[in-house]
Structure formats: structure tokens, C-alpha cells
Design an enzyme around this catalytic site. Structure first.
Site: not given
Ligand SMILES: *Cc1c(COP(=O)(O)O)cnc(C)c1O
Length: 392
Positions: A55, A109, A182, A207
Site C-alpha cells: 500500500r 468528465y 486531467d 485510455k
Molecule cells: C475515462 C476518463 C476518466 C476516468 O478514468 P477511469 O480509469 O475510468 O476511472 C477521467 N477523465 C477522463 C477524461 C476520462 O476519459
């Protein structure tokens, strides 16, 4: 020794051999063993570098974190179990010794909006949304809300707006706020937020970075100022990625720049093909010279890399026509998510923006005829061919 004892101890806890694996293995151990209690004590107190409990840190995760910090020009990183866990860790760290107030991009998002409104809001964090492409509105919101954190996405979803991150970072710094970005849609191939003055760059590793649709993960990359606090909050909260997912992600990241370059090139071709199609009302693509943020994009993005998402509106289409169009796709996969090697299409009204009222959606510019394609690495002729036959 009896077999029950051997079954538990034989083969384990060997001294590191002289050979070094070329790639980092999956270290699944939950805890670590040392010759003496003195040494373990020094490692627990962080006087000596080493692993004691997964952890806190883990060699597979540490390798991925070093890799991501390097790609994002950060001081250090934390690998998390999802993109959402990473966003939460970044915001909580940003607010740890600042005013409990967040100014967030209005185009954010959906799950991030939920995190702000339904999780952090009830814990006493004030939340306010503003259009990050309107600097006057942002300055006014910051003056009024006096935020500890400004939260934005490099490229918004699904209309692909791009705010002037360098100027937003200046506004954040002058206000004593930490900028959390992000960077999932842009990736560090295109924009590295820490180089532009952000304090945190966050990714859904799910992604482009992992890239193959088989990992859920996230990462927070941060500067020297916030790194210690990020790690110590992580020790308490425990949002960490599993070592198997770290391994898969690292494997994915090795080819990420190649995949992304190909996906960006394919997206340019798909966007320009769509813009000439008679059934297409409008194309949203950051490479479009008529894009509302073209000047910002020109300043922030390298030439010919505009991301690999293309959104478009089909002329006078509603839900029924979109369903028919998407059901006719043979190659492009109808699925939530993006950034994978395969092309995917999503219907925002039905998925990412489902919870928003039709009126509010209309105000946001997300109409019933809008779809979003995440362009993959396939031969671009095949991607365009699939769209063409689905229109027919
Ligand atoms: C998919 C996504 C998230 C969330 O990510 P997870 O891995 O599904 O928790 C946050 N921000 C953006 C822009 C995303 O495309």
C-alpha cells in the site's frame, strides 16, 4: 521440514541475483523481508529507501510511476486503481493545506462532476463551474470563490475545446490555487501540463497509455512541492494500482508514442473525410483551422498532433437515426471508453451525458445527433470505409 511448511517457504525471499530483468516483473508481494529489524525500522521511517508494504509502495508500481513522472516532466507519481481514484487523490492533495474550494471546468468528465458534487461537496468543499475558454469568466469566478484548486481537462469531452492552460496556470498561481489537469485526452505526447505551470497532471491509464482495453488504472504526476503529501495521503487512503495492472500498463506505455502518432494521423484523415460528407452537419476536431480555440491549440500543441478523438453531428439525426447508424458499424466498436488500439464510437446523449437533462445538454451544445469516435490504429481506409457503409 514438512510439506506444509515447505509449501509456504521454499523458493521465496531469495537475495536479489546478479542478473537484472530487462523489463520489470510483476511483484505481487504484499510485504518485504529484511535481514534485521534495525533495517526494517529505518525503511518504515523512510530514513532508508526500500519497500515494506505494497500500500506504501511496490517495485512494479514504482517502475510505472518513474516512467510516468518522466513522460510528464514531474517530480514523482502515484499509480492508482482508476482514473477517478487519481483525480480524487490530486484534488484532495491540492486542497490539503488550501481553501476547500474548487473552480472546475464546466465541460468536465461526468464522473468527475459526480466526484465534486456528490463526494467532495458534502464533505464541505465548495464547487463552482466555469468555462475555461473564457478567461474573463474564470478570473471573476476565481476572485469570488478564492479556490484552493482549479480543475480542468486539456481537451474537453465531447466537443474537444482547449483552454489556454499556460494562462490558466498563471491565474491559479496568482490566486494561490493548485492547477489540476486531467490530461487523458491529450496525453504527454501532445501536452505536458507541469511544464505549463500545473501542479498535477492526472490520467486515466485505461485510455491511451495502457491502450489495449484490458486495464483500468490511473496516475497522478506532481511536482516536488506536492509529492510528499500525495504519497502520505495515499498511504492513509490506499487507492493504489495492483502490480499486475502496473505491469500491463508499462507494457502498453512502451508503444504509446507510436500508437498515438498513428491514431492522431488517422484522426486527421477521418475528420477531413467527415467534413466533406453530405450527411455530416458539423465536425468537432482540434486540427480544424476553424476550431474556436485554434490560436490556443496552435500555441500549445505540436504540429499535426491534435489528439485522436473526432466528434460529429449527423444531419437532422435523433436517437433512432443514431442507433441505426451505430448498429450498422462493422469495424468501429460501439462501446464506452476511448484510446484503445481499435476504433470505438460512443453516443454521448446515451452514455457520458445521460444524466444531464435534455435542456442543459442543449445549452452545453451536446445535441441528439452528436457521436464521438476514438480513432484507432487500423488502416485509415478501413475506418473511413466502415463509416461510409454505415452512412449508406
Ligand atoms: C475515462 C476518463 C476518466 C476516468 O478514468 P477511469 O480509469 O475510468 O476511472 C477521467 N477523465 C477522463 C477524461 C476520462 O476519459
Amino acid at each position: 521440514m514438512k510439506i506444509h511448511t515447505k509449501a509456504v517457504h521454499a523458493g521465496d525471499r531469495k537475495k536479489p541475483a546478479t542478473h537484472i530483468p530487462v523489463t520489470t516483473p510483476i511483484h505481487t508481494a504484499a510485504s518485504y523481508f529484511y535481514d534485521s529489524m534495525e533495517q526494517l525500522d529505518r525503511i518504515f521511517s523512510q530514513e532508508e529507501e526500500g519497500y515494506c508494504y505494497t500500500r506504501y509502495d511496490n517495485p512494479s508500481n514504482a517502475a510505472l510511476e518513474e516512467l510516468m513522472a518522466s513522460l510528464e516532466s514531474g517530480h514523482g507519481a502515484l499509480a492508482c486503481a482508476s482514473g477517478m481514484a487519481a483525480i480524487q487523490m490530486a484534488v484532495v492533495t491540492a486542497l490539503a493545506d488550501r481553501r476547500k474550494s474548487v473552480v472546475a471546468a464546466s465541460a468536465t468528465y461526468g464522473a468527475t462532476v459526480s466526484l465534486l458534487m456528490n463526494v467532495l461537496g458534502p464533505q464541505g468543499v465548495a464547487v463552482r463551474f466555469v468555462d475555461m475558454c473564457d478567461l474573463e469568466a474564470l478570473r471573476a469566478a476565481v476572485a469570488e470563490a478564492r479556490p484552493g484548486c482549479i480543475l480542468m481537462e486539456t481537451v474537453s469531452n465531447p466537443l474537444l475545446r482547449v483552454g489556454p492552460m499556460d494562462e490558466i496556470a498563471r491565474i491559479a498561481r496568482d490566486a494561490g490555487a493548485a492547477l489540476v489537469v486531467d490530461n487523458t485526452f491529450a496525453t504527454p505526447l501532445i501536452v505536458r501540463p507541469l511544464e505549463l505551470g500545473a501542479s498535477f497532471s492526472v490520467h486515466s491509464l485505461t485510455k491511451y497509455l495502457a491502450g489495449h482495453g484490458d486495464v483500468l488504472g490511473g496516475v497522478v504526476v506532481t511536482d516536488q512541492v506536492h509529492f510528499k503529501s500525495l504519497r502520505s495521503l495515499s498511504r492513509a487512503i490506499g487507492p493504489v494500482l495492483g502490480p499486475f495492472e502496473s505491469y500491463l500498463t508499462m507494457r502498453g506505455v512502451k508503444t504509446f508514442p507510436l500508437r498515438m502518432e498513428r491514431q492522431c494521423a488517422n484522426a486527421c484523415r477521418v475528420a477531413s473525410w467527415l467534413s466533406t460528407h453530405p450527411k455530416v452537419e458539423r465536425v468537432y476536431f482540434p486540427g480544424d483551422p476553424a476550431h474556436p480555440d485554434a490560436a490556443t491549440i496552435h500555441g500549445l500543441f505540436p504540429p499535426n498532433l491534435y489528439g485522436a478523438i473526432v466528434s460529429f453531428e449527423i444531419r437532422s439525426a435523433g436517437r433512432a437515426e443514431i442507433f441505426r447508424f451505430m448498429d450498422a458499424l462493422k469495424l468501429i466498436i460501439r462501446a464506452t471508453s476511448l484510446g484503445d488500439v481499435h476504433s470505438m464510437m460512443l453516443y454521448p446523449v446515451m452514455s457520458s451525458h445521460r444524466e444531464i437533462s435534455p435542456k442543459h445538454r442543449e445549452r452545453m451544445g451536446i445535441r441528439d445527433g452528436l457521436v464521438r469516435v476514438s480513432v484507432g490504429i487500423e488502416a485509415v481506409e478501413d475506418i473511413i470505409g466502415d463509416l461510409e457503409q454505415a452512412f449508406a
